[in-house]
Motif scaffolding. Structure first.
Motif, PDB file in Angstrom:
ATOM      1  N   ASN A   1       0.273  -1.331  -0.089  1.00 41.72           N
ATOM      2  CA  ASN A   1       0.152   0.117  -0.164  1.00 41.72           C
ATOM      3  C   ASN A   1       0.610   1.187  -0.155  1.00 41.72           C
ATOM      4  OD1 ASN A   1      -2.220  -2.184   0.567  1.00 41.72           O
ATOM      5  ND2 ASN A   1      -2.743  -1.274   2.578  1.00 41.72           N
ATOM      6  N   TYR A   2       2.039   1.089   0.990  1.00 43.75           N
ATOM      7  CA  TYR A   2       2.799   2.743   0.662  1.00 43.75           C
ATOM      8  C   TYR A   2       3.751   2.692   0.069  1.00 43.75           C
ATOM      9  CZ  TYR A   2       6.921   5.492   2.220  1.00 43.75           C
ATOM     10  OH  TYR A   2       7.889   5.780   2.136  1.00 43.75           O
ATOM     11  N   LYS A   3       3.969   1.891  -0.770  1.00 46.01           N
ATOM     12  CA  LYS A   3       4.974   1.704  -2.112  1.00 46.01           C
ATOM     13  C   LYS A   3       3.618   2.234  -3.288  1.00 46.01           C
ATOM     14  CE  LYS A   3       9.236   0.052  -1.107  1.00 46.01           C
ATOM     15  NZ  LYS A   3      10.277   0.927  -2.096  1.00 46.01           N
ATOM     16  N   ASN A   4       2.907   1.631  -3.177  1.00 45.97           N
ATOM     17  CA  ASN A   4       1.789   1.746  -4.316  1.00 45.97           C
ATOM     18  C   ASN A   4       1.684   4.224  -4.375  1.00 45.97           C
ATOM     19  OD1 ASN A   4       2.079  -0.085  -6.201  1.00 45.97           O
ATOM     20  ND2 ASN A   4       0.041  -1.189  -4.786  1.00 45.97           N
ATOM     21  N   ALA A   5       1.442   3.774  -3.212  1.00 44.71           N
ATOM     22  CA  ALA A   5       0.708   5.455  -2.901  1.00 44.71           C
ATOM     23  C   ALA A   5       2.055   6.433  -3.527  1.00 44.71           C
ATOM     24  CB  ALA A   5       0.445   5.406  -1.975  1.00 44.71           C
ATOM     25  N   ARG A   6       3.042   6.205  -2.841  1.00 42.88           N
ATOM     26  CA  ARG A   6       4.488   7.032  -3.382  1.00 42.88           C
ATOM     27  C   ARG A   6       4.841   7.163  -4.607  1.00 42.88           C
ATOM     28  NH1 ARG A   6      10.310   5.563  -2.920  1.00 42.88           N
ATOM     29  NH2 ARG A   6      11.014   8.003  -1.809  1.00 42.88           N
ATOM     30  N   GLN A   7       4.932   5.733  -5.602  1.00 43.58           N
ATOM     31  CA  GLN A   7       5.157   5.385  -6.613  1.00 43.58           C
ATOM     32  C   GLN A   7       4.252   6.597  -7.726  1.00 43.58           C
ATOM     33  OE1 GLN A   7       7.974   4.361  -8.684  1.00 43.58           O
ATOM     34  NE2 GLN A   7       8.782   3.656  -6.336  1.00 43.58           N
ATOM     35  N   GLN A   8       2.992   6.271  -7.440  1.00 40.65           N
ATOM     36  CA  GLN A   8       1.958   7.267  -8.261  1.00 40.65           C
ATOM     37  C   GLN A   8       2.145   8.883  -7.852  1.00 40.65           C
ATOM     38  OE1 GLN A   8      -2.140   5.738  -6.212  1.00 40.65           O
ATOM     39  NE2 GLN A   8      -1.790   3.442  -7.315  1.00 40.65           N
ATOM     40  N   ALA A   9       2.064   9.565  -7.024  1.00 43.03           N
ATOM     41  CA  ALA A   9       2.807  10.498  -6.772  1.00 43.03           C
ATOM     42  C   ALA A   9       4.091  10.594  -7.285  1.00 43.03           C
ATOM     43  CB  ALA A   9       3.230  10.836  -4.505  1.00 43.03           C
ATOM     44  N   LYS A  10       5.376  10.006  -6.950  1.00 41.93           N
ATOM     45  CA  LYS A  10       6.356  10.551  -8.320  1.00 41.93           C
ATOM     46  C   LYS A  10       6.056  10.177  -9.835  1.00 41.93           C
ATOM     47  CE  LYS A  10       9.946   8.747  -6.442  1.00 41.93           C
ATOM     48  NZ  LYS A  10      11.150   7.440  -6.385  1.00 41.93           N
ATOM     49  N   GLU A  11       4.718   9.447  -9.798  1.00 44.29           N
ATOM     50  CA  GLU A  11       4.661   9.290 -11.730  1.00 44.29           C
ATOM     51  C   GLU A  11       4.289  10.688 -11.676  1.00 44.29           C
ATOM     52  OE1 GLU A  11       2.295   6.843 -14.486  1.00 44.29           O
ATOM     53  OE2 GLU A  11       2.387   6.187 -12.651  1.00 44.29           O
ATOM     54  N   LYS A  12       3.338  11.458 -10.585  1.00 48.87           N
ATOM     55  CA  LYS A  12       3.200  12.715 -11.312  1.00 48.87           C
ATOM     56  C   LYS A  12       3.737  13.637 -11.785  1.00 48.87           C
ATOM     57  CE  LYS A  12      -1.879  11.492  -9.431  1.00 48.87           C
ATOM     58  NZ  LYS A  12      -2.774  11.654  -8.009  1.00 48.87           N
ATOM     59  N   ILE A  13       4.621  13.534 -10.637  1.00 49.06           N
ATOM     60  CA  ILE A  13       5.881  14.611 -10.924  1.00 49.06           C
ATOM     61  C   ILE A  13       6.456  14.665 -12.028  1.00 49.06           C
ATOM     62  CG2 ILE A  13       7.483  15.653  -9.626  1.00 49.06           C
ATOM     63  CD1 ILE A  13       6.442  14.687  -6.802  1.00 49.06           C
TER      64      ILE A  13
ATOM     65  N   HIS B   1       4.829  -0.094  -9.786  1.00 42.72           N
ATOM     66  CA  HIS B   1       3.016  -1.132  -9.480  1.00 42.72           C
ATOM     67  C   HIS B   1       3.044  -2.549  -8.815  1.00 42.72           C
ATOM     68  CE1 HIS B   1      -0.721  -1.782  -9.020  1.00 42.72           C
ATOM     69  NE2 HIS B   1      -0.486  -3.510  -9.267  1.00 42.72           N
ATOM     70  N   TYR B   2       3.299  -1.938  -7.172  1.00 47.31           N
ATOM     71  CA  TYR B   2       3.345  -4.246  -6.762  1.00 47.31           C
ATOM     72  C   TYR B   2       1.763  -4.544  -6.091  1.00 47.31           C
ATOM     73  CZ  TYR B   2       7.791  -1.515  -5.139  1.00 47.31           C
ATOM     74  OH  TYR B   2       9.137  -0.315  -4.943  1.00 47.31           O
ATOM     75  N   SER B   3       2.067  -5.578  -6.281  1.00 45.28           N
ATOM     76  CA  SER B   3       0.629  -6.174  -6.223  1.00 45.28           C
ATOM     77  C   SER B   3       0.706  -7.597  -5.238  1.00 45.28           C
ATOM     78  CB  SER B   3      -0.322  -6.372  -7.222  1.00 45.28           C
ATOM     79  OG  SER B   3       0.907  -7.562  -8.454  1.00 45.28           O
ATOM     80  N   LEU B   4       0.292  -7.741  -4.241  1.00 45.15           N
ATOM     81  CA  LEU B   4       0.671  -9.341  -3.418  1.00 45.15           C
ATOM     82  C   LEU B   4      -0.888 -10.239  -3.605  1.00 45.15           C
ATOM     83  CD1 LEU B   4       1.546 -10.168  -0.794  1.00 45.15           C
ATOM     84  CD2 LEU B   4      -0.709  -8.574   0.704  1.00 45.15           C
ATOM     85  N   SER B   5      -0.206 -11.418  -3.405  1.00 45.64           N
ATOM     86  CA  SER B   5      -0.834 -12.092  -3.724  1.00 45.64           C
ATOM     87  C   SER B   5      -0.852 -13.488  -3.019  1.00 45.64           C
ATOM     88  CB  SER B   5      -1.264 -12.966  -5.234  1.00 45.64           C
ATOM     89  OG  SER B   5      -1.583 -12.383  -6.160  1.00 45.64           O
ATOM     90  N   GLU B   6      -1.611 -14.287  -2.274  1.00 46.05           N
ATOM     91  CA  GLU B   6      -1.730 -15.055  -1.155  1.00 46.05           C
ATOM     92  C   GLU B   6      -1.057 -16.526  -1.855  1.00 46.05           C
ATOM     93  OE1 GLU B   6      -4.815 -15.495   1.846  1.00 46.05           O
ATOM     94  OE2 GLU B   6      -4.039 -14.062   2.300  1.00 46.05           O
TER      95      GLU B   6
ATOM     96  N   SER C   1       6.464  -4.202 -10.868  1.00 42.08           N
ATOM     97  CA  SER C   1       5.945  -3.969 -12.436  1.00 42.08           C
ATOM     98  C   SER C   1       6.289  -2.736 -12.840  1.00 42.08           C
ATOM     99  CB  SER C   1       4.449  -4.912 -13.180  1.00 42.08           C
ATOM    100  OG  SER C   1       3.780  -3.829 -12.303  1.00 42.08           O
ATOM    101  N   ARG C   2       6.864  -2.318 -13.810  1.00 46.92           N
ATOM    102  CA  ARG C   2       6.908  -0.633 -14.314  1.00 46.92           C
ATOM    103  C   ARG C   2       6.188  -1.159 -15.988  1.00 46.92           C
ATOM    104  NH1 ARG C   2      11.234   1.621 -17.680  1.00 46.92           N
ATOM    105  NH2 ARG C   2      12.116   0.608 -17.160  1.00 46.92           N
ATOM    106  N   ARG C   3       5.450  -0.167 -16.322  1.00 44.29           N
ATOM    107  CA  ARG C   3       5.536  -0.081 -17.911  1.00 44.29           C
ATOM    108  C   ARG C   3       6.154   0.486 -18.501  1.00 44.29           C
ATOM    109  NH1 ARG C   3       1.082   3.236 -15.561  1.00 44.29           N
ATOM    110  NH2 ARG C   3       1.631   4.693 -17.109  1.00 44.29           N
ATOM    111  N   LEU C   4       6.201   0.009 -19.600  1.00 45.54           N
ATOM    112  CA  LEU C   4       7.741   0.493 -20.789  1.00 45.54           C
ATOM    113  C   LEU C   4       6.835   1.521 -21.100  1.00 45.54           C
ATOM    114  CD1 LEU C   4       8.944  -3.069 -21.832  1.00 45.54           C
ATOM    115  CD2 LEU C   4      10.525  -1.273 -19.723  1.00 45.54           C
ATOM    116  N   GLN C   5       8.243   2.571 -21.885  1.00 43.35           N
ATOM    117  CA  GLN C   5       7.766   3.348 -22.842  1.00 43.35           C
ATOM    118  C   GLN C   5       7.988   3.001 -23.842  1.00 43.35           C
ATOM    119  OE1 GLN C   5       9.562   6.791 -20.523  1.00 43.35           O
ATOM    120  NE2 GLN C   5       7.785   7.890 -20.256  1.00 43.35           N
ATOM    121  N   ILE C   6       6.787   2.988 -24.619  1.00 44.05           N
ATOM    122  CA  ILE C   6       7.044   2.326 -26.361  1.00 44.05           C
ATOM    123  C   ILE C   6       7.170   3.110 -26.982  1.00 44.05           C
ATOM    124  CG2 ILE C   6       7.314   0.658 -27.732  1.00 44.05           C
ATOM    125  CD1 ILE C   6       6.779  -1.441 -25.292  1.00 44.05           C
TER     126      ILE C   6
END
Length: 229
Positions: A108-120, A127-132, A223-228
């Motif tokens: 949760n922390y990582k996703n919020a921080r990365q989204q804020a940095k991406e806007k700037i 993007h971080y996703s968690l699965s049991e 993961s990270r989306r590539l700029q193609i």
């Protein structure tokens, strides 16, 4: 599985010096972040550092340093990340009646921080996703290499039995570069490369040979989306 570099002795020495049990989760996040992140050129005086050199490919960035001094710098970064993640977890437990797990707090922390940095910056963040998971062969993060629009890696979290029957927890990480090439990091031992098209099978065999009563818990896919163009 091929051993690329062993860090067992240097890592154990660092932990003993720090009087710490480990920083495996912080190590995995640091290693995968170095591989997956797209770092902009940094200003250094009058020049742009890296101006005359190409950005290393992902498989090159996956390699650990061989020199003890550079390994120590990596260990120190991993320890800082580990301490930060423990602190956030403890703060969550103090501030919330609906306390989250270590993994959930981090994602949760990582996703919020990365989204804020991406806007700037305008640069696609991580993007971080968690699965049991209850079976190592059900881990899906290693299959993401097929998506040519993203680059990704996975943190594998599991439980095992230590001496005297005590339960312990550990984190390892993997980055699959192609169908027949995947890098596997176990902070307790070092960096390895798988040699078949079934990397999770090789990783499962490795873990079963190194740890007692291994039980998978969850996976965090980064993961990270590539700029193609």
């Amino acid at each position: 599985m091929i051993n690329i570099i062993s860090i067992e002795k240097n890592y154990a020495s660092f932990l003993a010096e720090q009087q710490a049990k480990g920083c495996c989760f912080g190590f995995c996040l640091t290693w995968l972040g170095d591989i997956i992140k797209e770092r902009p050129l940094q200003h250094s005086g009058r020049w742009l550092s890296g101006w005359f050199s190409s950005v290393p490919s992902a498989d090159k960035k996956a390699l650990l340093p061989a020199e003890a001094a550079r390994q120590r710098l990596l260990f120190e970064r991993a320890m800082r990340k580990q301490k930060n993640y423990v602190r956030r977890y403890e703060e969550n437990h103090l501030d919330s009646f609906d306390a989250l797990t270590y993994d959930e707090v981090t994602v949760n922390y990582k996703n919020a921080r990365q989204q804020a940095k991406e806007k700037i910056t305008g640069i696609p963040g991580l993007h971080y996703s968690l699965s049991e998971r209850s079976d190592f062969m059900s881990f899906k993060g290693m299959e993401s290499y097929r998506d040519k629009k993203t680059i990704s890696g996975v943190v594998i979290l599991f439980r095992f039995t230590k001496g005297e029957g005590k339960a312990a927890f550990h984190a390892v990480a993997a980055f699959r570069h192609s169908e027949f090439e995947a890098f596997f990091l176990d902070p307790n031992f070092g960096l390895f490369k798988t040699v078949s098209k079934y990397p999770m099978l090789e990783i499962t065999q490795f873990l079963s040979g190194k740890y007692r009563n291994v039980l998978p818990l969850s996976e965090i896919t980064i993961s990270r989306r590539l700029q193609i163009a």
